[in-house]
Write a protein that holds these residues in place. Structure first.
Motif, PDB file in Angstrom:
ATOM      1  N   THR A   1       0.924  -1.270   0.100  1.00  0.00           N
ATOM      2  CA  THR A   1       0.099   0.128  -0.247  1.00  0.00           C
ATOM      3  C   THR A   1       0.835   1.137   0.199  1.00  0.00           C
ATOM      4  O   THR A   1       1.854   1.362   0.877  1.00  0.00           O
TER       5      THR A   1
ATOM      6  N   LEU B   1      -4.566   6.347  -1.342  1.00  0.00           N
ATOM      7  CA  LEU B   1      -3.879   5.419  -1.339  1.00  0.00           C
ATOM      8  C   LEU B   1      -4.099   4.226  -2.373  1.00  0.00           C
ATOM      9  O   LEU B   1      -5.180   4.126  -2.732  1.00  0.00           O
ATOM     10  N   ALA B   2      -3.021   3.549  -2.736  1.00  0.00           N
ATOM     11  CA  ALA B   2      -3.368   2.372  -3.723  1.00  0.00           C
ATOM     12  C   ALA B   2      -1.850   1.377  -3.579  1.00  0.00           C
ATOM     13  O   ALA B   2      -0.971   1.837  -2.992  1.00  0.00           O
ATOM     14  N   ASN B   3      -2.377   0.074  -4.235  1.00  0.00           N
ATOM     15  CA  ASN B   3      -1.257  -0.670  -4.202  1.00  0.00           C
ATOM     16  C   ASN B   3      -0.173  -0.567  -5.198  1.00  0.00           C
ATOM     17  O   ASN B   3      -0.673  -0.380  -6.662  1.00  0.00           O
TER      18      ASN B   3
ATOM     19  N   MET C   1       1.218   5.788  -0.448  1.00  0.00           N
ATOM     20  CA  MET C   1       0.704   6.915  -0.277  1.00  0.00           C
ATOM     21  C   MET C   1       0.997   7.604  -1.724  1.00  0.00           C
ATOM     22  O   MET C   1       2.201   7.696  -1.957  1.00  0.00           O
TER      23      MET C   1
ATOM     24  N   ALA D   1       5.714   4.440   0.473  1.00  0.00           N
ATOM     25  CA  ALA D   1       5.084   3.411   1.257  1.00  0.00           C
ATOM     26  C   ALA D   1       4.173   4.027   2.227  1.00  0.00           C
ATOM     27  O   ALA D   1       4.729   5.032   2.989  1.00  0.00           O
ATOM     28  N   TYR D   2       2.946   3.255   2.531  1.00  0.00           N
ATOM     29  CA  TYR D   2       2.078   3.816   3.398  1.00  0.00           C
ATOM     30  C   TYR D   2       2.585   3.648   4.780  1.00  0.00           C
ATOM     31  O   TYR D   2       3.272   2.854   5.316  1.00  0.00           O
ATOM     32  N   ASP D   3       2.184   4.850   5.731  1.00  0.00           N
ATOM     33  CA  ASP D   3       2.630   4.849   6.982  1.00  0.00           C
ATOM     34  C   ASP D   3       1.408   5.503   7.703  1.00  0.00           C
ATOM     35  O   ASP D   3       0.946   6.610   7.446  1.00  0.00           O
ATOM     36  N   GLY D   4       0.899   4.687   8.659  1.00  0.00           N
ATOM     37  CA  GLY D   4      -0.324   4.984   9.410  1.00  0.00           C
ATOM     38  C   GLY D   4      -0.192   6.459  10.027  1.00  0.00           C
ATOM     39  O   GLY D   4      -1.395   7.077  10.323  1.00  0.00           O
ATOM     40  N   ARG D   5       0.833   6.822  10.498  1.00  0.00           N
ATOM     41  CA  ARG D   5       0.989   8.099  11.169  1.00  0.00           C
ATOM     42  C   ARG D   5       1.288   9.490  10.014  1.00  0.00           C
ATOM     43  O   ARG D   5       0.627  10.508  10.339  1.00  0.00           O
ATOM     44  N   LEU D   6       1.950   9.204   9.060  1.00  0.00           N
ATOM     45  CA  LEU D   6       2.296  10.177   8.057  1.00  0.00           C
ATOM     46  C   LEU D   6       1.132  10.395   7.125  1.00  0.00           C
ATOM     47  O   LEU D   6       0.980  11.464   6.934  1.00  0.00           O
ATOM     48  N   PHE D   7       0.065   9.493   6.784  1.00  0.00           N
ATOM     49  CA  PHE D   7      -0.855   9.810   5.786  1.00  0.00           C
ATOM     50  C   PHE D   7      -1.773  10.693   6.387  1.00  0.00           C
ATOM     51  O   PHE D   7      -2.175  11.371   5.494  1.00  0.00           O
ATOM     52  N   PRO D   8      -2.199  10.589   7.334  1.00  0.00           N
ATOM     53  CA  PRO D   8      -3.282  11.766   7.905  1.00  0.00           C
ATOM     54  C   PRO D   8      -2.740  13.390   7.580  1.00  0.00           C
ATOM     55  O   PRO D   8      -3.225  14.070   7.306  1.00  0.00           O
TER      56      PRO D   8
END
Ligand SMILES: [Zn+2]
Lengths: 113, 162
Positions: free
Chosen positions: B80, B136-138, B82, B117-124
């Motif tokens: 996943t 978000l996409a793969n 960003m 790469a997706y990061d749960g803290r950085l994304f918001p």
């Protein structure tokens, strides 16, 4: 860079836990949640830089396992995986009650035979 | 037939013409491409001990081993990501600055898409700043797509050439 400090910390922890054998560690596995605020590539690269200096760990492997985010749904009293940052259960109930995803920990240490 | 022999790889092969060998893969996560030591089973179950020179980067499709029976290539698992999609160069520049400040590699997916790469803290945080331009996409994050802007390394190269 604070990932270097994390890697040094990992080795310090292992030295304290296994004072006699820690130089014989073949492989360290780290679990890192997607909410742990540490990017796996930075830990991996910091580790490679560390073993270049600390050549006695040249043969040591570091493997990082990324842990998905898991939240708890009160309505279903069950857990669900947060995919694509959607903190919503399949039943439609939103939840930010995190069960997994914030951890950064040593999950396994393997010693040379 | 597979035997239990370990395939030790301490340098990358000079690839020979393929001869109908079995295709096999060493499956990696996107963040493992700079690892020097990897001991892992291939997709077909061959035990591999990779001990690569630290300068080599494991790219998608790279042949790491070849004999009469098999060819083993690197396979990077998609993850996943960003993704910033924008033709506004100022926005692209700001995004790269924000992400680059965290020392994260940035990948060029196509002309108007960059990904990390997706990061749960950085994304918001990124979503708040860049709005709907960040989604978000793969994708497969292949090191050959990393955006390099190392002015300092360029200068060092010039110095060593002199
Ligand atoms: Zn539910």
């Amino acid at each position: 860079m604070h990932e270097i400090a994390i890697v040094k910390d990992i080795f310090k922890t292992l030295e304290q836990a296994y004072p006699e054998t820690y130089e014989n560690i073949a492989k360290i596995t780290i679990e890192a949640g997607l909410l742990c605020n540490v990017q796996p590539i930075l830990i991996q690269n910091a580790f490679e830089a560390f073993v270049l200096e600390e050549t006695r760990f040249r043969e040591t492997e570091l493997e990082i396992e990324l842990l998905p985010i898991i939240a708890y749904c009160k309505q279903c009293t069950s857990q669900f995986e947060v995919r694509f940052h959607k903190f919503v259960c399949v039943c439609g109930q939103p939840s930010d009650q995190i069960v997994q995803g914030e951890e950064l920990r040593i999950s396994q240490v393997i010693f040379k035979d | 037939m597979l035997n239990n022999e370990v395939i030790r790889i301490d340098r990358l092969p000079v690839v020979q013409p393929l001869n109908n060998q079995e295709e096999d893969s060493l499956i990696l996560e996107w963040y493992e491409v700079n690892r020097t030591i990897i001991k892992r089973e291939s997709a077909a179950g061959r035990m591999i001990h990779l001990d690569k020179p630290s300068s080599a980067v494991l790219k998608q499709g790279l042949v790491i081993y070849q004999d009469e029976i098999c060819v083993i290539r690197i396979f990077i698992k998609p993850c996943t990501c960003m993704v910033l999609q924008s033709s506004n160069m100022e926005m692209v520049g700001l995004f790269c600055f924000d992400v680059g400040n965290r020392h994260l590699p940035i990948y060029m997916i196509d002309d108007h898409k960059i990904a990390i790469a997706y990061d749960g803290r950085l994304f918001p945080a990124l979503q708040q700043k860049y709005g709907a331009s960040v989604t978000l996409a793969n994708y497969r994050l292949d090191p050959s797509q990393i955006i390099n802007c190392y002015g300092n390394i360029y200068e060092q190269n010039i110095k060593t050439k002199k």
